[in-house]
Design an enzyme around this catalytic site. Structure first.
Site, PDB file in Angstrom:
ATOM      1  N   ASP A  18      -4.198  -8.976   6.114  1.00  0.00           N
ATOM      2  CA  ASP A  18      -3.315  -8.735   7.256  1.00  0.00           C
ATOM      3  C   ASP A  18      -2.433  -9.982   7.359  1.00  0.00           C
ATOM      4  OD1 ASP A  18      -2.105  -8.625   9.737  1.00  0.00           O
ATOM      5  OD2 ASP A  18      -3.862  -7.782  10.747  1.00  0.00           O
TER       6      ASP A  18
ATOM      7  N   LYS B 188      14.548  -8.538  12.497  1.00  0.00           N
ATOM      8  CA  LYS B 188      15.046  -8.804  11.142  1.00  0.00           C
ATOM      9  C   LYS B 188      16.152  -9.863  11.192  1.00  0.00           C
ATOM     10  CE  LYS B 188      12.560  -6.004   8.574  1.00  0.00           C
ATOM     11  NZ  LYS B 188      11.669  -6.493   7.522  1.00  0.00           N
TER      12      LYS B 188
ATOM     13  N   TYR C 133      14.033  -3.953  16.571  1.00  0.00           N
ATOM     14  CA  TYR C 133      13.929  -3.991  15.099  1.00  0.00           C
ATOM     15  C   TYR C 133      15.083  -4.826  14.543  1.00  0.00           C
ATOM     16  CZ  TYR C 133      13.849  -2.579  10.203  1.00  0.00           C
ATOM     17  OH  TYR C 133      13.807  -2.601   8.828  1.00  0.00           O
TER      18      TYR C 133
ATOM     19  N   SER D  51       0.826  -1.217   0.000  1.00  0.00           N
ATOM     20  CA  SER D  51       0.000   0.000   0.000  1.00  0.00           C
ATOM     21  C   SER D  51       0.855   1.259   0.000  1.00  0.00           C
ATOM     22  CB  SER D  51      -0.961  -0.003   1.198  1.00  0.00           C
ATOM     23  OG  SER D  51      -0.233   0.029   2.404  1.00  0.00           O
TER      24      SER D  51
ATOM     25  N   SER E 226      15.046  -7.736   4.501  1.00  0.00           N
ATOM     26  CA  SER E 226      15.652  -7.517   5.809  1.00  0.00           C
ATOM     27  C   SER E 226      16.294  -6.139   5.807  1.00  0.00           C
ATOM     28  CB  SER E 226      16.673  -8.629   6.068  1.00  0.00           C
ATOM     29  OG  SER E 226      17.242  -8.483   7.349  1.00  0.00           O
TER      30      SER E 226
ATOM     31  N   LYS F 195      -4.460  -2.156   3.621  1.00  0.00           N
ATOM     32  CA  LYS F 195      -5.184  -1.115   2.863  1.00  0.00           C
ATOM     33  C   LYS F 195      -5.187  -1.475   1.381  1.00  0.00           C
ATOM     34  CE  LYS F 195      -2.734   2.433   4.722  1.00  0.00           C
ATOM     35  NZ  LYS F 195      -2.085   1.905   5.856  1.00  0.00           N
TER      36      LYS F 195
ATOM     37  N   THR G 168      11.049   6.303   2.497  1.00  0.00           N
ATOM     38  CA  THR G 168       9.637   5.898   2.598  1.00  0.00           C
ATOM     39  C   THR G 168       9.029   6.526   3.855  1.00  0.00           C
ATOM     40  OG1 THR G 168       9.999   3.986   4.007  1.00  0.00           O
ATOM     41  CG2 THR G 168      10.206   3.618   1.624  1.00  0.00           C
TER      42      THR G 168
ATOM     43  N   ALA H 271      16.713  -7.101  16.045  1.00  0.00           N
ATOM     44  CA  ALA H 271      16.514  -8.499  16.443  1.00  0.00           C
ATOM     45  C   ALA H 271      15.441  -9.177  15.601  1.00  0.00           C
ATOM     46  CB  ALA H 271      16.136  -8.563  17.923  1.00  0.00           C
TER      47      ALA H 271
ATOM     48  N   GLY I   5       5.329   2.842   0.199  1.00  0.00           N
ATOM     49  CA  GLY I   5       6.778   2.625   0.283  1.00  0.00           C
ATOM     50  C   GLY I   5       7.393   1.684  -0.730  1.00  0.00           C
TER      51      GLY I   5
HETATM   52  N1  NAP Z   1      12.636   2.306   4.506  1.00  0.00           N
HETATM   53  C1  NAP Z   1      13.788   1.882   4.960  1.00  0.00           C
HETATM   54  O1  NAP Z   1      14.725   2.679   5.188  1.00  0.00           O
HETATM   55  C2  NAP Z   1      14.020   0.394   5.182  1.00  0.00           C
HETATM   56  C3  NAP Z   1      15.335  -0.036   5.464  1.00  0.00           C
HETATM   57  C4  NAP Z   1      15.569  -1.385   5.667  1.00  0.00           C
HETATM   58  C5  NAP Z   1      14.531  -2.297   5.572  1.00  0.00           C
HETATM   59  N2  NAP Z   1      13.269  -1.859   5.303  1.00  0.00           N
HETATM   60  C6  NAP Z   1      12.176  -2.845   5.243  1.00  0.00           C
HETATM   61  O2  NAP Z   1      11.473  -2.687   4.035  1.00  0.00           O
HETATM   62  C7  NAP Z   1      10.119  -3.117   4.209  1.00  0.00           C
HETATM   63  C8  NAP Z   1       9.169  -2.059   3.680  1.00  0.00           C
HETATM   64  O3  NAP Z   1       9.329  -0.886   4.435  1.00  0.00           O
HETATM   65  P1  NAP Z   1       8.886   0.564   3.941  1.00  0.00           P
HETATM   66  O4  NAP Z   1      10.022   1.473   4.214  1.00  0.00           O
HETATM   67  O5  NAP Z   1       8.317   0.525   2.589  1.00  0.00           O
HETATM   68  O6  NAP Z   1       7.765   0.886   5.045  1.00  0.00           O
HETATM   69  P2  NAP Z   1       6.297   1.477   4.942  1.00  0.00           P
HETATM   70  O7  NAP Z   1       6.236   2.581   3.945  1.00  0.00           O
HETATM   71  O8  NAP Z   1       5.907   1.762   6.352  1.00  0.00           O
HETATM   72  O9  NAP Z   1       5.441   0.259   4.352  1.00  0.00           O
HETATM   73  C9  NAP Z   1       5.132  -0.863   5.116  1.00  0.00           C
HETATM   74  C10 NAP Z   1       4.101  -1.708   4.368  1.00  0.00           C
HETATM   75  O10 NAP Z   1       3.831  -2.862   5.165  1.00  0.00           O
HETATM   76  C11 NAP Z   1       2.424  -3.052   5.188  1.00  0.00           C
HETATM   77  N3  NAP Z   1       1.991  -3.734   6.395  1.00  0.00           N
HETATM   78  C12 NAP Z   1       2.156  -3.350   7.686  1.00  0.00           C
HETATM   79  N4  NAP Z   1       1.549  -4.217   8.497  1.00  0.00           N
HETATM   80  C13 NAP Z   1       0.981  -5.159   7.701  1.00  0.00           C
HETATM   81  C14 NAP Z   1       0.199  -6.311   7.954  1.00  0.00           C
HETATM   82  N5  NAP Z   1      -0.120  -6.684   9.214  1.00  0.00           N
HETATM   83  N6  NAP Z   1      -0.206  -7.052   6.907  1.00  0.00           N
HETATM   84  C15 NAP Z   1       0.095  -6.697   5.645  1.00  0.00           C
HETATM   85  N7  NAP Z   1       0.843  -5.628   5.342  1.00  0.00           N
HETATM   86  C16 NAP Z   1       1.254  -4.859   6.369  1.00  0.00           C
HETATM   87  C17 NAP Z   1       1.841  -1.640   5.118  1.00  0.00           C
HETATM   88  O11 NAP Z   1       0.530  -1.680   4.548  1.00  0.00           O
HETATM   89  P3  NAP Z   1      -0.844  -1.620   5.385  1.00  0.00           P
HETATM   90  O12 NAP Z   1      -0.651  -0.642   6.489  1.00  0.00           O
HETATM   91  O13 NAP Z   1      -1.828  -1.192   4.339  1.00  0.00           O
HETATM   92  O14 NAP Z   1      -1.091  -3.002   5.840  1.00  0.00           O
HETATM   93  C18 NAP Z   1       2.790  -0.979   4.137  1.00  0.00           C
HETATM   94  O15 NAP Z   1       2.351  -1.186   2.809  1.00  0.00           O
HETATM   95  C19 NAP Z   1       9.964  -3.402   5.697  1.00  0.00           C
HETATM   96  O16 NAP Z   1      10.085  -4.792   5.935  1.00  0.00           O
HETATM   97  C20 NAP Z   1      11.121  -2.660   6.324  1.00  0.00           C
HETATM   98  O17 NAP Z   1      11.525  -3.198   7.562  1.00  0.00           O
HETATM   99  C21 NAP Z   1      12.991  -0.530   5.100  1.00  0.00           C
END
Ligand code: NAP
Length: 262
Positions: A46, A142, A138, A9, A124, A33, A173, A140, A11
């Site tokens: 979910d 990952k 966090y 939804s 991760s 969403k 994001t 831990a 990022g």
């Molecule tokens: N951004 C960074 O700097 C970064 C760095 C390292 C790793 N990561 C990893 O990359 C991944 C994506 O992160 P992002 O930065 O894109 O974060 P984000 O913008 O917060 O997006 C998170 C996504 O996860 C979904 N989500 C959350 N809870 C959920 C659930 N119970 N069931 C299904 N979907 C769910 C959310 O959608 P809904 O709320 O609609 O469910 C949203 O689409 C994550 O695993 C994060 O740990 C990110």
């Protein structure tokens, strides 16, 4: 290819789904969403609810007959001192970052084993390789996903199913807005405030999500995968090999300087 991506939804997940959809793949996004897109179909799910996960995968298999790729991207961050973190907060984080991703793997594996082909990428973080200050849980969560990935690689390789983790550095994001935020107690407030500002600035200054998609596109056709891949800015990726080779206290002091800790 039929590709399932979780957390589409916003990022990184949204960018991945649009990218692979535009390339003509059949992309299914699983997030709570619903988002309208010309390039992929959302099945509101979910991923912490195993019944919803099973139903979503069955629905996809009914029309597509096969699943080629799962990208386990849904996840969230958590910030706060270890001492301040509550059981409820810790379980909420692990339930999504670890258990949700495992449920997704378990849901697609029967069909991947049956067709003797499949690829799974668990998203991760570079931060899973080290216990980051004020992000201990966090890191831990990952790190736990990394270890499960290492284990499952042995278990599913007889069916030609390949699994890896992709450790990301900071990506631009809304992850900061969606983090679990622990209530900070007075003794930690000063150090927390400094680090919190730095971590948010790093995300704002992060790599564009579409660049993750281009990296994954190159990874997918590789014949056999390593357990771990790293994507991000050099200054973040270098932290991983430095941890392996530097004396522990020297490394810790470097990290303190990076995080502007006294
Ligand atoms: N951004 C960074 O700097 C970064 C760095 C390292 C790793 N990561 C990893 O990359 C991944 C994506 O992160 P992002 O930065 O894109 O974060 P984000 O913008 O917060 O997006 C998170 C996504 O996860 C979904 N989500 C959350 N809870 C959920 C659930 N119970 N069931 C299904 N979907 C769910 C959310 O959608 P809904 O709320 O609609 O469910 C949203 O689409 C994550 O695993 C994060 O740990 C990110």
């Amino acid at each position: 290819m039929t590709i399932i991506i979780t957390g589409t939804s916003t990022g990184i997940g949204f960018a991945l789904a649009e990218y692979f959809g535009k390339k003509g793949h059949s992309v299914f996004g699983l997030s709570r969403k619903n988002v309208e897109s010309t390039y992929f179909k959302t099945i509101p799910t979910d991923i912490t609810d195993n019944l919803q996960v099973q139903n979503a995968v069955s629905e996809i298999l009914k029309t597509e007959k096969k699943i080629d790729v799962l990208i386990n991207n849904a996840g969230m961050g958590m910030v706060g001192a270890v001492e301040d973190s509550t059981q409820e907060e810790i379980l909420k984080l692990f339930n999504l970052n670890l258990v949700g991703s495992v449920q997704m793997m378990n849901a697609v594996l029967p069909s991947m084993r049956a067709q003797k082909l499949g690829k799974i990428i668990n998203i991760s973080s570079i931060g899973s390789e080290m216990g980051l200050p004020f992000r201990g849980f966090y890191s831990a969560s990952k790190s736990a996903l990394d270890k499960v990935t290492e284990a499952i690689r042995y278990e599913v390789s007889p069916w030609n199913v390949d699994v890896c983790t992709l450790h990301l550095g900071d990506i631009k994001t809304k992850i900061a807005e969606n983090r679990v935020k622990t209530k900070v107690s007075e003794p930690y407030q000063k150090a927390f405030d400094k680090i919190y500002a730095i971590m948010n600035a790093h995300v704002d200054d992060g790599t564009e999500p579409a660049e993750v998609a281009a990296y994954i596109e190159k990874l997918l056709p590789k014949k056999s995968w390593k357990a771990h891949y790293y994507f991000g800015k050099f200054g973040q990726k270098i932290g991983v090999p430095l941890k392996w080779i530097l004396p522990q206290n020297f490394y810790e002091n470097l990290m303190k300087r990076y995080n502007k800790m006294d």
